[in-house]
Write an enzyme that holds these catalytic residues in place. Structure first.
Site: not given
Ligand code: NAD
Ligand code: DAU
Length: 362
Positions: A141-143, A166, A170
């Site tokens: 992730t970019d975080e 988190y 990562k």
């Molecule tokens: P998600 O939370 O929707 O899904 C995570 C999946 O991993 C689920 O299916 C869960 O059952 C599985 N899982 C969790 N713990 C596990 C374990 N111990 N063993 C096997 N499976 C397990 O996540 P997402 O948003 O699809 O993110 C997927 C990946 O991409 C993550 O590594 C996250 O850090 C990364 N990522 C997410 C975002 C985003 O915006 N969502 C952005 C950048 C990177």
């Molecule tokens: O940047 C990549 C990341 O994006 C991934 O690595 C993470 O897995 C993914 O969950 C996401 O993280 P964020 O914290 O950016 O996503 P989230 O949707 O939780 O929140 C987006 C922004 O909105 C953040 O600044 C917090 C804000 N927020 C979020 C929620 C859930 C609100 O203001 N209100 C809310 O109820």
């Protein structure tokens, strides 16, 4: 269905394939590469939903294995059974707010789980001499780069500065992946991606939560002043980027993936409100009364923005989905896929595995 792994040109474990990005990635690979065996390896936590993959669950090149990435035995057993040559590692605890309340689960899955996979894969690939191009591809992730002010962008060379449990977990997993490359010569790739949006995202994340709350006339929680900035990428564009990096990435390298599409939270919340009102045929501005400013997320990162020059110029990937179109499509999806949503909210989706795989559980 039994699978003779020898029929397949590649045998790829995709971890976390029942989650949001994982399910789009699994679908993309299963449909595009019938000569690859795709093994969806997922623990099925609250975020894992096999109903996300109903459309491809009977494809002959798809297998599901219920397993924990931190469980060495099942990881080894699965790799041996299918003679796995590549791992695309998406499984993680992914929600920042949850990491603030329960950091240990993030350490266990994101750190210990990643090292467990690395360790098992390393030992097997050293032993097997018939695997030509083994690959451990880690999705990050970019975080991990920290938080930006109003200006600037993260490049692949930006030093890590994670600030939430988190992102710290990562970042730690990324360090282990690089350490395995440098110490043991493990063939690895890492990508760091910005915020994804699209269908099948668990409705705890900003975009689905806001759309549903507007539609249901509930308070829409905006953390702090709503001025925090995120860069939003359509999830299918991420799946295509993963395909590009998997096939064309240079071993040992890191690539940033993002849309260079920055939005302040409050602006995106207004945009979603307008789209929901349009979709439901409400008067203009009806949504506004539901916007509610709430206590900020502790340690809330102000801004993320990625410089994606490297993947664009070296690998030729770029996002395809225009934001306006992707957002509209996503909102319409959440407002029309009532069955999926009801089953997620009631917890019924958790039973799908038992129903589908009942024979194997006997
Ligand atoms: P998600 O939370 O929707 O899904 C995570 C999946 O991993 C689920 O299916 C869960 O059952 C599985 N899982 C969790 N713990 C596990 C374990 N111990 N063993 C096997 N499976 C397990 O996540 P997402 O948003 O699809 O993110 C997927 C990946 O991409 C993550 O590594 C996250 O850090 C990364 N990522 C997410 C975002 C985003 O915006 N969502 C952005 C950048 C990177
Ligand atoms: O940047 C990549 C990341 O994006 C991934 O690595 C993470 O897995 C993914 O969950 C996401 O993280 P964020 O914290 O950016 O996503 P989230 O949707 O939780 O929140 C987006 C922004 O909105 C953040 O600044 C917090 C804000 N927020 C979020 C929620 C859930 C609100 O203001 N209100 C809310 O109820």
């Amino acid at each position: 269905m039994t699978h003779d792994y020898k029929q397949f040109k590649r045998r790829i474990i995709i971890t976390g394939g029942a989650g949001f990005i994982g399910s789009h990635t699994v679908r993309h690979f299963v449909k595009k590469y019938p000569d690859y065996l795709i093994i969806n390896f997922d623990k099925l936590t609250y975020a894992g939903n096999l109903e996300n993959l109903r459309d491809i669950e009977n494809y002959p090149n798809y297998v599901f294995v219920k397993g924990d990435v931190a469980d060495e035995d099942i990881v080894r057993e699965t790799m041996e059974k299918y003679h796995v040559d590549s791992i695309i590692h998406l499984a993680a605890e992914s929600h920042v707010d949850r990491s603030i309340f329960n950091p240990m689960e993030f350490v266990r899955t994101n750190v210990v789980g990643t090292v467990t996979l690395l360790n098992v894969a390393r030992h097997l690939w050293e032993k097997w001499d018939d695997i030509e191009n083994p690959l451990f591809y880690h999705i990050s992730t970019d975080e991990v780069y920290g938080s930006l002010g109003k200006e600037g962008k993260f490049t692949e060379k930006t030093p890590y500065d994670p600030r939430s449990p988190y992102s710290a977990s990562k970042a730690s997993s990324d360090h282990f992946v690089r350490a395995y490359h440098h110490t043991y010569g493990m063939p690895v790739l890492i990508t760091n991606c910005s915020n994804n949006y699209g269908p099948y995202q668990f409705p705890e994340k900003l975009i689905p939560l806001v759309a549903l709350h507007f539609a249901e006339e509930k308070p829409v929680p905006v953390y702090g002043t709503g001025e925090n900035v995120r860069d939003w990428l359509y999830v299918e564009d991420h799946a295509k980027a993963i395909d590009t990096v998997f096939h064309k990435g240079k071993i040992g390298e890191t690539y940033n993936i993002g849309a260079e599409n920055e939005w302040r939270n409050i602006d995106i919340v207004h945009k979603i409100g307008q789209l929901v009102d349009q979709f439901l045929g409400r008067p203009q501005g009806y949504y506004e009364k539901f916007i509610t400013f709430v206590k900020d997320r502790p340690g809330h990162d102000f801004r993320y923005a990625l410089d994606t020059t490297k993947i664009r110029t070296e690998l030729g990937w770029k996002p395809e989905m225009p934001f306006e179109q992707g957002l509209r499509k996503t909102i319409e999806w959440y407002l029309t896929n009532k069955e999926w949503l009801d089953r997620v909210r009631s917890g019924e989706y958790m039973k799908y595995y038992q129903q589908q795989y009942a024979e194997r559980l006997k």
